[in-house]
Write a protein that holds these residues in place. Structure first.
Motif, PDB file in Angstrom:
ATOM      1  N   SER A  16       0.851  -1.187   0.000  1.00 49.45           N
ATOM      2  CA  SER A  16       0.000   0.000   0.000  1.00 49.45           C
ATOM      3  C   SER A  16       0.883   1.233   0.000  1.00 49.45           C
ATOM      4  O   SER A  16       1.958   1.259   0.618  1.00 49.45           O
ATOM      5  CB  SER A  16      -0.918   0.031   1.231  1.00 49.45           C
ATOM      6  OG  SER A  16      -1.822  -1.055   1.214  1.00 49.45           O
ATOM      7  N   LYS A  23      -4.838   7.252  -2.456  1.00 44.87           N
ATOM      8  CA  LYS A  23      -4.293   5.906  -2.334  1.00 44.87           C
ATOM      9  C   LYS A  23      -3.851   5.413  -3.702  1.00 44.87           C
ATOM     10  O   LYS A  23      -4.666   5.010  -4.527  1.00 44.87           O
ATOM     11  CB  LYS A  23      -5.346   4.975  -1.742  1.00 44.87           C
ATOM     12  CG  LYS A  23      -5.694   5.290  -0.287  1.00 44.87           C
ATOM     13  CD  LYS A  23      -6.702   4.291   0.267  1.00 44.87           C
ATOM     14  CE  LYS A  23      -7.007   4.575   1.723  1.00 44.87           C
ATOM     15  NZ  LYS A  23      -8.008   3.618   2.271  1.00 44.87           N
ATOM     16  N   GLU A  26      -3.499  -0.016  -2.860  1.00 45.81           N
ATOM     17  CA  GLU A  26      -4.157  -0.407  -1.616  1.00 45.81           C
ATOM     18  C   GLU A  26      -4.160  -1.930  -1.483  1.00 45.81           C
ATOM     19  O   GLU A  26      -4.901  -2.632  -2.164  1.00 45.81           O
ATOM     20  CB  GLU A  26      -5.591   0.116  -1.590  1.00 45.81           C
ATOM     21  CG  GLU A  26      -6.317  -0.133  -0.290  1.00 45.81           C
ATOM     22  CD  GLU A  26      -7.699   0.492  -0.260  1.00 45.81           C
ATOM     23  OE1 GLU A  26      -8.380   0.355   0.775  1.00 45.81           O
ATOM     24  OE2 GLU A  26      -8.099   1.116  -1.263  1.00 45.81           O
TER      25      GLU A  26
END
Length: 261
Positions: A16, A23, A26
């Motif tokens: 991640s 993000k 992830e």
């Protein structure tokens, strides 16, 4: 640290990475066995190049592990990972424009040089022999990508398609075990793309494992043994090309209903 992933060449385990509130990846897990072409596809911004940067040390994951040849490599600098046998090209071509085509490839081969700075400066016999070998290997790499007739031309004068081939030649000169190709067909014409297809398959047959990011789906489906699909930093599918082509989430996110297998 030895991993249970020793039978895999590259293994990313629940990696991640976020940039601020975005993000980029992830909890992505992706495995690459030796001797195969593994493609990573997905829309722009899906996290493909971020994944490449994690595998090559340009970025470190905030969570998860990156394992190469059974050893965790996250946090190591790019040159240390390259020394293990990892080479790459870039989405935006990165060459030494003031050098010739041949000199650019020789730079890639110099990573394997055993001669020290003093020996090189003094031009000792062993250094001269090694330099000849670097020169020979660079010529072989140029021959493989079809750029021998451009060897003494300035790299800056090449069109984009040939620059991409030169970047591949430079990566190959480093004798990689794992070669990461980031959109290698971008800027290539039809003839060059066909040559790229042949090169990728030939490299796989020679035992070089390839991790490929590419938007040319016809090329990708022809050369990939397995395809991983990213969308908004998440892994939504991973398997053989025919499985991915029919995956409803992949069709909705990237391939579209007009894709013909």
């Amino acid at each position: 640290m030895v991993s249970l992933s020793e039978d895999l060449l590259l293994d990313l385990v629940k990696v991640s990475l976020a940039f601020g509130g975005l993000k980029a990846l992830e909890e992505v897990s992706l495995s690459v066995p030796p001797g195969m072409v593994k493609a990573v596809i997905g829309p722009n911004g899906a996290g493909k190049t971020t994944l490449f940067n994690l595998a090559t040390g340009f970025l470190s994951p905030q969570e998860g592990r990156v394992i190469f040849k059974g050893e965790e490599i996250q946090g190591r600098p790019p040159h240390a990972i390259a020394a293990l046998g990892v080479a790459r090209t870039f989405q935006l071509v990165q060459l030494f424009d003031r050098m010739t085509v041949l000199e650019n490839v020789m730079v890639g081969r110099h990573r394997l040089s055993r001669a020290g700075l003093l020996a090189g400066a003094l031009r000792l016999p062993g250094t001269r022999r090694e330099e000849k070998e670097i020169h020979r290997q660079a010529w072989e790499a140029l021959e493989f990508v079809g750029l021998m007739d451009r060897a003494h031309q300035s790299a800056a004068t090449l069109p984009l398609g040939l620059k991409r081939l030169l970047e591949i030649a430079r990566a190959l000169a480093a004798a990689p075990t794992l070669l990461l190709l980031d959109e290698p067909a971008s800027g290539l014409d039809t003839v060059e793309t066909e040559r790229l297809r042949e090169m990728i398959l030939a490299l796989r047959d020679q035992g070089i494992t390839i991790l490929l990011v590419e938007h040319d789906m016809s090329l990708t489906m022809e050369v990939a043994d397995s395809i991983a699909v990213l969308n908004y930093g998440r892994l939504i599918a991973d398997g053989p090309p025919r499985y991915v082509q029919k995956h409803p989430e992949v069709i909705a996110a990237y391939l579209g209903t007009d894709w013909q297998a």
